[in-house]
Motif scaffolding. Structure first.
Motif, mmCIF file in Angstrom:
data_model
loop_
_atom_site.group_PDB
_atom_site.id
_atom_site.type_symbol
_atom_site.label_atom_id
_atom_site.label_comp_id
_atom_site.label_asym_id
_atom_site.label_seq_id
_atom_site.Cartn_x
_atom_site.Cartn_y
_atom_site.Cartn_z
ATOM 1 N N ILE A 54 0.838 -1.199 0.000
ATOM 2 C CA ILE A 54 0.000 0.000 0.000
ATOM 3 C C ILE A 54 0.870 1.245 0.000
ATOM 4 N N GLU A 55 2.000 1.160 0.659
ATOM 5 C CA GLU A 55 2.938 2.282 0.695
ATOM 6 C C GLU A 55 3.399 2.673 -0.704
ATOM 7 N N ALA A 66 -4.153 9.048 -16.206
ATOM 8 C CA ALA A 66 -5.404 8.440 -15.757
ATOM 9 C C ALA A 66 -5.342 6.920 -15.770
ATOM 10 N N SER A 67 -4.691 6.341 -16.791
ATOM 11 C CA SER A 67 -4.641 4.884 -16.887
ATOM 12 C C SER A 67 -3.919 4.273 -15.686
ATOM 13 N N LEU A 68 -2.906 4.962 -15.183
ATOM 14 C CA LEU A 68 -2.177 4.457 -14.024
ATOM 15 C C LEU A 68 -2.995 4.639 -12.743
ATOM 16 N N ARG A 69 -3.650 5.791 -12.605
ATOM 17 C CA ARG A 69 -4.496 6.004 -11.422
ATOM 18 C C ARG A 69 -5.582 4.933 -11.339
ATOM 19 N N ALA A 70 -6.135 4.564 -12.493
ATOM 20 C CA ALA A 70 -7.174 3.533 -12.510
ATOM 21 C C ALA A 70 -6.621 2.204 -12.016
ATOM 22 N N ARG A 71 -5.418 1.863 -12.442
ATOM 23 C CA ARG A 71 -4.825 0.596 -12.012
ATOM 24 C C ARG A 71 -4.438 0.623 -10.539
ATOM 25 N N VAL A 72 -4.017 1.783 -10.068
ATOM 26 C CA VAL A 72 -3.713 1.931 -8.637
ATOM 27 C C VAL A 72 -4.984 1.727 -7.815
ATOM 28 N N ALA A 73 -6.077 2.310 -8.279
ATOM 29 C CA ALA A 73 -7.357 2.158 -7.579
ATOM 30 C C ALA A 73 -7.781 0.693 -7.532
ATOM 31 N N VAL A 74 -7.627 -0.012 -8.657
ATOM 32 C CA VAL A 74 -7.978 -1.432 -8.698
ATOM 33 C C VAL A 74 -7.096 -2.226 -7.737
ATOM 34 N N ALA A 75 -5.821 -1.873 -7.650
ATOM 35 C CA ALA A 75 -4.921 -2.563 -6.730
ATOM 36 C C ALA A 75 -5.354 -2.347 -5.280
ATOM 37 N N PHE A 76 -5.778 -1.133 -4.953
ATOM 38 C CA PHE A 76 -6.304 -0.874 -3.604
ATOM 39 C C PHE A 76 -7.519 -1.758 -3.334
ATOM 40 N N GLU A 77 -8.391 -1.871 -4.343
ATOM 41 C CA GLU A 77 -9.579 -2.711 -4.171
ATOM 42 C C GLU A 77 -9.186 -4.168 -3.962
ATOM 43 N N GLN A 78 -8.249 -4.652 -4.742
ATOM 44 C CA GLN A 78 -7.865 -6.061 -4.658
ATOM 45 C C GLN A 78 -7.183 -6.392 -3.332
ATOM 46 N N ILE A 79 -6.345 -5.492 -2.850
ATOM 47 C CA ILE A 79 -5.717 -5.709 -1.538
ATOM 48 C C ILE A 79 -6.765 -5.553 -0.443
ATOM 49 N N GLY A 80 -7.626 -4.547 -0.597
ATOM 50 C CA GLY A 80 -8.797 -4.399 0.257
ATOM 51 C C GLY A 80 -8.506 -4.310 1.737
ATOM 52 N N HIS A 81 -7.510 -3.536 2.112
ATOM 53 C CA HIS A 81 -7.135 -3.434 3.528
ATOM 54 C C HIS A 81 -7.462 -2.038 4.075
ATOM 55 N N PRO A 82 -7.905 -1.942 5.334
ATOM 56 C CA PRO A 82 -8.238 -0.638 5.921
ATOM 57 C C PRO A 82 -7.089 0.368 5.896
ATOM 58 N N ASP A 83 -5.846 -0.109 5.858
ATOM 59 C CA ASP A 83 -4.703 0.812 5.803
ATOM 60 C C ASP A 83 -4.722 1.676 4.548
ATOM 61 N N GLY A 84 -5.450 1.249 3.543
ATOM 62 C CA GLY A 84 -5.526 2.033 2.308
ATOM 63 C C GLY A 84 -6.674 3.019 2.279
ATOM 64 N N LEU A 85 -7.524 2.996 3.304
ATOM 65 C CA LEU A 85 -8.758 3.789 3.255
ATOM 66 C C LEU A 85 -8.500 5.285 3.140
ATOM 67 N N SER A 86 -7.578 5.798 3.922
ATOM 68 C CA SER A 86 -7.322 7.243 3.913
ATOM 69 C C SER A 86 -6.900 7.728 2.532
ATOM 70 N N THR A 87 -5.982 7.006 1.898
ATOM 71 C CA THR A 87 -5.527 7.382 0.557
ATOM 72 C C THR A 87 -6.658 7.294 -0.451
ATOM 73 N N VAL A 88 -7.457 6.238 -0.368
ATOM 74 C CA VAL A 88 -8.562 6.049 -1.301
ATOM 75 C C VAL A 88 -9.576 7.183 -1.179
#
Length: 203
Positions: A54-55, A66-88
């Motif tokens: 997540i770091e 935009a294409s990279l931001r979209a993939r970063v967002a998908v990675a946050f979803e796939q990891i799905g951990h509360p530590d990513g909530l603030s950034t999301v």
């Protein structure tokens, strides 16, 4: 090479995360020619890496591509951990591209389990968002928050008031959250339904 990068992504260690962050920085110097490599690496990251990465995702959540931001967002979803909530949450608030916003919305659901603020944001988007894909992704993302009472009540009520793809998104959300309490309600929509795609979802 690709094999080395995959091994690093599988490594649950701070040194691996630090190495990969440096590599991303070096690859960025390659410009558009290297963009597909970076995008592909982030796609892998979400599917095989631990929450330690997540770091590495944080640094690219507001990237200018935009294409990279979209993939970063998908990675946050796939990891799905509360530590990513603030950034999301911050990324979703800043995002102007609707295609990318739709990805951040799902990430919010995956990282926001048990968080009232995530539920409130997704419910608001599910009710009032004008962009169809963002709205339907918000409905779907509520499935990540189940069995939270508020999410369940919202989705089951939506089944009776929404139609078309919005209703389909609600059915999928309840399935995603394994909401067995909604089985009879969902089955009740089978009678009179002539859309084969919707019938497949119901069944």
């Amino acid at each position: 090479d690709r094999g080395d990068v995959i091994r690093v992504l599988f490594t649950d260690d701070d040194s691996a995360v630090n190495f990969l962050e440096k590599q991303f920085g070096l690859w960025e110097l390659g410009g558009p020619r290297v963009a597909p490599i970076i995008d592909g690496t982030f796609e892998l990251l979400g599917t095989i890496s631990s929450k330690r990465y997540i770091e590495a995702l944080d640094a690219f959540a507001t990237h200018n591509r935009a294409s990279l931001r979209a993939r970063v967002a998908v990675a946050f979803e796939q990891i799905g951990h509360p530590d990513g909530l603030s950034t999301v949450k911050k990324a979703l608030k800043k995002e102007k591209d609707d295609e990318v916003r739709a990805e951040w919305v799902r990430a919010l659901g995956a990282c926001g389990f048990g968080q009232k603020s995530a539920l409130n944001t997704l419910a608001k988007l599910a009710e009032k968002e004008k962009d169809d894909r963002v709205r339907r992704n918000a409905i779907l993302a509520l499935g990540h928050l189940l069995p939270a009472e508020g999410a369940f009540d919202f989705l089951t009520e939506l089944l009776g008031t929404a139609d078309g793809d919005d209703r389909s998104a609600a059915i999928l959300a309840l399935a995603l959250g394994r909401a067995t309490g909604a089985r009879e309600l969902i089955a009740g929509f089978e009678e009179g339904e002539d859309d084969e795609d919707v019938l497949k979802l119901i069944r």
